[in-house]
Design a protein around this motif. Structure first.
Motif, PDB file in Angstrom:
ATOM      1  N   ARG A  64       0.840  -1.210   0.000  1.00 46.37           N
ATOM      2  CA  ARG A  64       0.000   0.000   0.000  1.00 46.37           C
ATOM      3  C   ARG A  64       0.871   1.255   0.000  1.00 46.37           C
ATOM      4  NH1 ARG A  64      -4.968  -0.314   3.801  1.00 46.37           N
ATOM      5  NH2 ARG A  64      -6.335  -0.059   2.026  1.00 46.37           N
ATOM      6  N   ARG A  73       1.259   4.043  -2.936  1.00 45.37           N
ATOM      7  CA  ARG A  73       1.031   5.439  -2.589  1.00 45.37           C
ATOM      8  C   ARG A  73       2.234   6.301  -2.994  1.00 45.37           C
ATOM      9  NH1 ARG A  73       0.305   5.233   2.880  1.00 45.37           N
ATOM     10  NH2 ARG A  73      -1.727   4.320   2.520  1.00 45.37           N
ATOM     11  N   ASP A 123       1.849   9.330  -5.471  1.00 51.16           N
ATOM     12  CA  ASP A 123       2.081  10.663  -4.915  1.00 51.16           C
ATOM     13  C   ASP A 123       2.877  11.536  -5.873  1.00 51.16           C
ATOM     14  OD1 ASP A 123       0.683  10.291  -2.614  1.00 51.16           O
ATOM     15  OD2 ASP A 123       2.443   9.981  -1.329  1.00 51.16           O
TER      16      ASP A 123
END
Length: 184
Positions: free
Chosen positions: A110, A114, A118
């Protein structure tokens, strides 16, 4: 590490019928075909680059960018009919998606996902032989991804633009190929 990745892609399918072996063989064949294609690209790129005047040490950024632009132009001309999948065919795309799915669903997955998203979450139209978008930061590629995928020749790099994995020609600053839908 890649051999382990090929084997791990088949582990959930261990059956007496030989299905696991079939998966490993298909993955190995897909990787071999992919490596043949990216190596041919690298040889073409180096051949074309060799026709250009070398940029001497201490050159200005303008000279460097001019060399990059000329190399990109030569590659576009030589690969005028290039399309998505020419370097990374269907079977390899499936392998890439499986490998990345295992990473993103695994420990720390995860956070890895991310960190990729990002960097850039916008939408941009990608084209094979198209320039890397000037308004998109060049992403970093997590080490877990690099370990799970075949090592590329030095002229190519794995990068992410949003939810797509691209093969970036770092010397010509163009997209050599890309794989859509790499996040589960």
């Amino acid at each position: 590490m890649l051999a382990a990745a090929v084997l791990s892609a088949s582990e959930p399918r261990l059956e007496a019928s030989g299905r696991a072996q079939t998966r490993v063989n298909k993955d190995a064949a897909a990787i071999a075909e992919f490596m043949t294609r990216v190596q041919a690209y690298a040889e073409l790129q180096k051949k074309l680059d060799g026709t250009l005047r070398e940029v001497p040490n201490g050159s200005s950024p303008e000279q460097f960018f001019e060399h990059q632009r000329l190399l990109a132009s030569l590659l576009r001309r030589e690969r005028a009919t290039a399309k998505p999948g020419d370097l990374c065919p269907t079977e390899m795309r499936a392998f890439v998606r499986r490998q990345l799915a295992a990473i993103f669903r695994g420990e720390g997955g995860r956070q890895i996902k991310r960190s990729i998203l990002d960097e850039f979450t916008g939408s941009v139209r990608l084209e094979v032989n198209g320039g890397y978008p000037d308004d998109v930061p060049v992403s970093t590629t997590p080490p877990q991804v690099l370990e799970a995928l075949p090592k590329l020749p030095d002229v190519l790099q794995y990068r992410f633009i949003g939810k797509r994995l691209i093969l970036l020609d770092a010397h010509a600053h163009i997209i050599a190929d890309f794989v859509d839908h790499v996040f589960p």
